[in-house]
Every structure is written in structure tokens, then in C-alpha cells.
Design a protein around this motif. Sequence first.
Motif, PDB file in Angstrom:
ATOM      1  N   MET A 112      43.415 -25.379  23.493  1.00  0.00           N
ATOM      2  CA  MET A 112      43.304 -24.320  24.491  1.00  0.00           C
ATOM      3  C   MET A 112      44.688 -23.857  24.944  1.00  0.00           C
ATOM      4  O   MET A 112      44.924 -22.664  25.112  1.00  0.00           O
ATOM      5  N   ILE A 113      45.604 -24.795  25.137  1.00  0.00           N
ATOM      6  CA  ILE A 113      46.961 -24.461  25.568  1.00  0.00           C
ATOM      7  C   ILE A 113      47.658 -23.621  24.503  1.00  0.00           C
ATOM      8  O   ILE A 113      48.267 -22.591  24.812  1.00  0.00           O
ATOM      9  N   ARG A 114      47.578 -24.050  23.247  1.00  0.00           N
ATOM     10  CA  ARG A 114      48.223 -23.300  22.163  1.00  0.00           C
ATOM     11  C   ARG A 114      47.690 -21.880  22.078  1.00  0.00           C
ATOM     12  O   ARG A 114      48.450 -20.923  21.907  1.00  0.00           O
ATOM     13  N   GLN A 115      46.391 -21.708  22.192  1.00  0.00           N
ATOM     14  CA  GLN A 115      45.797 -20.377  22.127  1.00  0.00           C
ATOM     15  C   GLN A 115      46.219 -19.535  23.320  1.00  0.00           C
ATOM     16  O   GLN A 115      46.492 -18.341  23.182  1.00  0.00           O
ATOM     17  N   HIS A 116      46.297 -20.150  24.495  1.00  0.00           N
ATOM     18  CA  HIS A 116      46.670 -19.410  25.698  1.00  0.00           C
ATOM     19  C   HIS A 116      48.129 -18.968  25.626  1.00  0.00           C
ATOM     20  O   HIS A 116      48.452 -17.834  25.974  1.00  0.00           O
ATOM     21  N   VAL A 117      49.003 -19.840  25.174  1.00  0.00           N
ATOM     22  CA  VAL A 117      50.424 -19.510  25.079  1.00  0.00           C
ATOM     23  C   VAL A 117      50.646 -18.412  24.033  1.00  0.00           C
ATOM     24  O   VAL A 117      51.443 -17.500  24.231  1.00  0.00           O
ATOM     25  N   ALA A 118      49.938 -18.495  22.916  1.00  0.00           N
ATOM     26  CA  ALA A 118      50.099 -17.513  21.849  1.00  0.00           C
ATOM     27  C   ALA A 118      49.390 -16.192  22.162  1.00  0.00           C
ATOM     28  O   ALA A 118      49.658 -15.185  21.525  1.00  0.00           O
ATOM     29  N   GLY A 119      48.476 -16.210  23.137  1.00  0.00           N
ATOM     30  CA  GLY A 119      47.730 -15.003  23.478  1.00  0.00           C
ATOM     31  C   GLY A 119      46.670 -14.660  22.450  1.00  0.00           C
ATOM     32  O   GLY A 119      46.293 -13.514  22.287  1.00  0.00           O
ATOM     33  N   VAL A 120      46.160 -15.677  21.770  1.00  0.00           N
ATOM     34  CA  VAL A 120      45.170 -15.479  20.711  1.00  0.00           C
ATOM     35  C   VAL A 120      43.794 -15.849  21.242  1.00  0.00           C
ATOM     36  O   VAL A 120      43.623 -16.864  21.908  1.00  0.00           O
ATOM     37  N   GLU A 121      42.822 -15.012  20.923  1.00  0.00           N
ATOM     38  CA  GLU A 121      41.441 -15.324  21.280  1.00  0.00           C
ATOM     39  C   GLU A 121      40.887 -16.326  20.280  1.00  0.00           C
ATOM     40  O   GLU A 121      41.209 -16.254  19.087  1.00  0.00           O
ATOM     41  N   PRO A 122      40.064 -17.275  20.723  1.00  0.00           N
ATOM     42  CA  PRO A 122      39.474 -18.209  19.771  1.00  0.00           C
ATOM     43  C   PRO A 122      38.570 -17.478  18.794  1.00  0.00           C
ATOM     44  O   PRO A 122      37.888 -16.520  19.150  1.00  0.00           O
ATOM     45  N   LYS A 123      38.587 -17.934  17.546  1.00  0.00           N
ATOM     46  CA  LYS A 123      37.764 -17.307  16.522  1.00  0.00           C
ATOM     47  C   LYS A 123      36.309 -17.711  16.709  1.00  0.00           C
ATOM     48  O   LYS A 123      36.020 -18.885  16.938  1.00  0.00           O
ATOM     49  N   PRO A 124      35.398 -16.747  16.611  1.00  0.00           N
ATOM     50  CA  PRO A 124      33.980 -17.134  16.690  1.00  0.00           C
ATOM     51  C   PRO A 124      33.576 -17.872  15.416  1.00  0.00           C
ATOM     52  O   PRO A 124      34.079 -17.587  14.333  1.00  0.00           O
ATOM     53  N   ARG A 125      32.684 -18.787  15.564  1.00  0.00           N
ATOM     54  CA  ARG A 125      32.207 -19.534  14.412  1.00  0.00           C
ATOM     55  C   ARG A 125      31.287 -18.682  13.562  1.00  0.00           C
ATOM     56  O   ARG A 125      30.543 -17.868  14.074  1.00  0.00           O
ATOM     57  N   LYS A 126      31.340 -18.923  12.258  1.00  0.00           N
ATOM     58  CA  LYS A 126      30.431 -18.226  11.362  1.00  0.00           C
ATOM     59  C   LYS A 126      29.070 -18.910  11.438  1.00  0.00           C
ATOM     60  O   LYS A 126      28.987 -20.140  11.460  1.00  0.00           O
ATOM     61  N   PRO A 127      28.002 -18.130  11.488  1.00  0.00           N
ATOM     62  CA  PRO A 127      26.685 -18.761  11.513  1.00  0.00           C
ATOM     63  C   PRO A 127      26.405 -19.455  10.185  1.00  0.00           C
ATOM     64  O   PRO A 127      26.750 -18.955   9.125  1.00  0.00           O
ATOM     65  N   ARG A 128      25.809 -20.617  10.279  1.00  0.00           N
ATOM     66  CA  ARG A 128      25.470 -21.360   9.084  1.00  0.00           C
ATOM     67  C   ARG A 128      24.166 -20.835   8.502  1.00  0.00           C
ATOM     68  O   ARG A 128      23.258 -20.469   9.236  1.00  0.00           O
ATOM     69  N   LYS A 129      24.096 -20.842   7.182  1.00  0.00           N
ATOM     70  CA  LYS A 129      22.868 -20.405   6.519  1.00  0.00           C
ATOM     71  C   LYS A 129      21.929 -21.597   6.438  1.00  0.00           C
ATOM     72  O   LYS A 129      22.349 -22.716   6.123  1.00  0.00           O
ATOM     73  N   PRO A 130      20.667 -21.369   6.711  1.00  0.00           N
ATOM     74  CA  PRO A 130      19.719 -22.480   6.602  1.00  0.00           C
ATOM     75  C   PRO A 130      19.584 -22.930   5.154  1.00  0.00           C
ATOM     76  O   PRO A 130      19.641 -22.133   4.229  1.00  0.00           O
ATOM     77  N   GLU A 131      19.420 -24.207   4.986  1.00  0.00           N
ATOM     78  CA  GLU A 131      19.292 -24.749   3.636  1.00  0.00           C
ATOM     79  C   GLU A 131      17.846 -24.990   3.295  1.00  0.00           C
ATOM     80  O   GLU A 131      17.015 -25.262   4.053  1.00  0.00           O
TER      81      GLU A 131
END
Length: 67
Positions: free
Chosen positions: A48-67
Motif C-alpha cells: 500500500m505504501i509503495r502504491q501510494h508513494v508512486a501514485g499508482v492505483e492498484p490493478k483490478p484482478r482478472k476474473p477467473r474462468k470457471p473450470e
Amino acid sequence: MQLKLTQRTAILASKVAKWPKATRREKSEILDAICQVTRRHRDHARRMIRQHVAGVEPKPRKPRKPE
């Protein structure tokens, strides 16, 4: 007590202002304080600190495909 996302973000912003110029010991103290208040693990708090300092938004996770 559960903190809301806005409260956690405000706490993070107030603590991280000193992060870039802090010594290693000060960074450890900042990290400990964030972990204690937000009740997150050190790895998560560090990310969280690294993302806040860099000003980067966290990447959303890709939805998993059902198996």
C-alpha cells in the motif's frame, strides 16, 4: 473495530508523507504504526505504501474462468 476504506486511506496518507526521506529505522516505525492501526500484515502495508508513494492505483484482478 473495522475501519472504512476512506479512514485507512487517510491514515496511510498521513503516515506516508515522510516515507521517501525517512531512514530505515523511521520506515520501520511508520510501517509498524500503519500495521497496528489498520490491522494489516506488513507485506500488505508495504505494498500500500509503495502504491501510494508512486501514485499508482492498484490493478483490478482478472476474473477467473470457471473450470
